[in-house]
Design a protein around this motif. Structure first.
Motif, short mmCIF file in Angstrom:
data_model
loop_
_atom_site.label_atom_id
_atom_site.label_comp_id
_atom_site.label_asym_id
_atom_site.label_seq_id
_atom_site.Cartn_x
_atom_site.Cartn_y
_atom_site.Cartn_z
N THR A 8 0.80 -1.22 0.00
CA THR A 8 0.00 0.00 0.00
C THR A 8 0.84 1.27 0.00
N GLY A 9 1.99 1.21 -0.67
CA GLY A 9 2.75 2.44 -0.89
C GLY A 9 2.06 3.29 -1.95
N LYS A 27 -9.68 -5.54 -2.54
CA LYS A 27 -9.18 -5.86 -1.19
C LYS A 27 -7.74 -5.36 -1.09
N LEU A 28 -7.52 -4.58 -0.05
CA LEU A 28 -6.22 -3.93 0.14
C LEU A 28 -5.48 -4.63 1.27
N TRP A 29 -4.22 -5.05 0.98
CA TRP A 29 -3.44 -5.76 2.00
C TRP A 29 -2.02 -5.21 2.06
N ASP A 30 -1.47 -5.19 3.26
CA ASP A 30 -0.07 -4.82 3.46
C ASP A 30 0.42 -5.53 4.71
N GLY A 31 1.66 -5.98 4.68
CA GLY A 31 2.24 -6.63 5.85
C GLY A 31 2.42 -5.69 7.02
N GLN A 37 -3.48 1.22 7.24
CA GLN A 37 -4.46 2.18 7.75
C GLN A 37 -4.21 3.57 7.18
N ASN A 38 -2.94 3.96 7.07
CA ASN A 38 -2.61 5.27 6.50
C ASN A 38 -3.03 5.36 5.04
N ALA A 39 -2.89 4.23 4.33
CA ALA A 39 -3.20 4.22 2.90
C ALA A 39 -4.65 4.55 2.64
N ALA A 44 -8.71 8.10 0.28
CA ALA A 44 -9.94 8.90 0.41
C ALA A 44 -9.69 10.34 -0.01
N LYS A 45 -8.56 10.89 0.40
CA LYS A 45 -8.22 12.27 0.05
C LYS A 45 -8.00 12.41 -1.45
#
Length: 311
Positions: A8-9, A27-31, A37-39, A44-45
């Motif tokens: 999610t960079g 579906k968004l995934w990050d280790g 959460q920041n992504a 949204a912005k």
């Protein structure tokens, strides 16, 4: 189609926007849970800004298509297509693909956003290597639509066609790279221009600012709506062949001076950095990036309106 975006960079965030604004479930995934959460807040912005610019009809609807996956298993369950955005490291990708190849459904396409690593480097030993390929975007892909689709020697033609169809569905511009080369097409073209740009600055021919002006107010104006082959086709009375007969000897003479392949020197990089910071202080980089994205949005809007008027 159901999509999983892995990593999610900046690129992962942008891909999520591409798929979600087209109405596809993502579906968004990050280790890294904090990055995940920041992504979502950044996405949204960005969607809201796209709506402000008239490039997304309903930002809230697009955002509702994106769901957080807390585990890799959850992210891969039931998806048709995976867009991987992990670091540009062959070893990391090799390990990750070995894992997801055993977890994803057999027909799920596994695509990498890598900027330069051929898919064969990290998929050769996989049982499902036939469903792997590179789908390299231009940053940010929700504003710059070209996607380079590069197959490995064992990628199924059906996988390429399915990926191409998906990219067309989400309003990207897929191009096919017919064989594996480092950097694919876009970065090789960009690299050739950068190498000559640095050479001209190094030799005192032109300043960094004037080189940028030459591209943005010269070559770049034409290249924003036509490629180099169409450009030269229109720049001689009788088309491309006529152009090559007129100017081929000049380009051959110039090419003879362009065989230097040494790395850019520290002195050269420092001088270019110095000139850029005189034009743009370091603390203004972020604002300038935001300005760039706004200008890209305006350009994309103009191009879309032009395409609609010609239908």
């Amino acid at each position: 189609m159901k999509i999983a975006v892995m990593g999610t960079g900046l690129i992962g965030q942008a891909w999520a926007i591409v798929f979600a604004r087209a109405g596809l479930p993502v579906k968004l995934w990050d280790g890294n849970n904090e990055a995940l959460q920041n992504a979502t807040a950044i996405i949204a912005k960005q969607l809201q800004e796209l709506q402000t610019q008239g490039l997304v009809n309903h930002a809230a609807d697009a955002l509702s298509n994106i769901k957080i996956a807390s585990t890799l298993e959850q992210a891969l369950e039931g998806v048709d297509y995976v867009q991987e955005n992990l670091p540009e490291d062959a070893a990391i990708k090799r390990t990750f693909y070995a894992l997801i190849d055993t977890m994803a459904a057999p027909e799920t396409i596994l695509a990498s956003s890598t900027s330069s690593i051929p898919a064969s480097v990290f998929t050769e030993s996989l049982a499902g290597r036939h469903r792997c390929l590179v789908a390299h975007p231009v940053n940010p892909p929700y504003l710059v639509p070209v996607v380079e689709l590069c197959v490995s020697p064992w990628t199924s033609p059906n996988v390429l066609e399915r990926t191409k169809s998906l990219m067309n569905l989400v309003n990207q511009k897929p191009i096919t790279v017919n064989r594996e080369v480092e950097g694919f097409v876009l970065n090789r073209l960009q690299g050739a221009l950068l190498r000559e740009a640095f050479r001209l600055v190094e030799n005192g021919v032109v300043s960094v600012q004037d080189l940028d002006t030459t591209v943005k107010d010269g070559l770049g104006l034409r290249w924003s709506f036509m490629g180099p082959f169409e450009t030269i086709d229109l720049n001689a009375p009788n088309g491309l062949k006529d152009y090559c007969e007129r100017y081929g000897p000049m380009y051959q003479s110039i090419a003879a001076e362009q065989s230097h392949t040494e790395p850019w020197s520290d002195d050269l990089i420092n001088e270019a950095e110095k000139q850029r910071r005189q034009q743009l202080p370091h603390n203004q980089l972020l604002n300038r990036r935001l300005w760039r994205d706004e200008r890209l949005m305006a350009l994309i809007k103009h191009k879309l309106e032009h395409e609609e008027s010609n239908k």
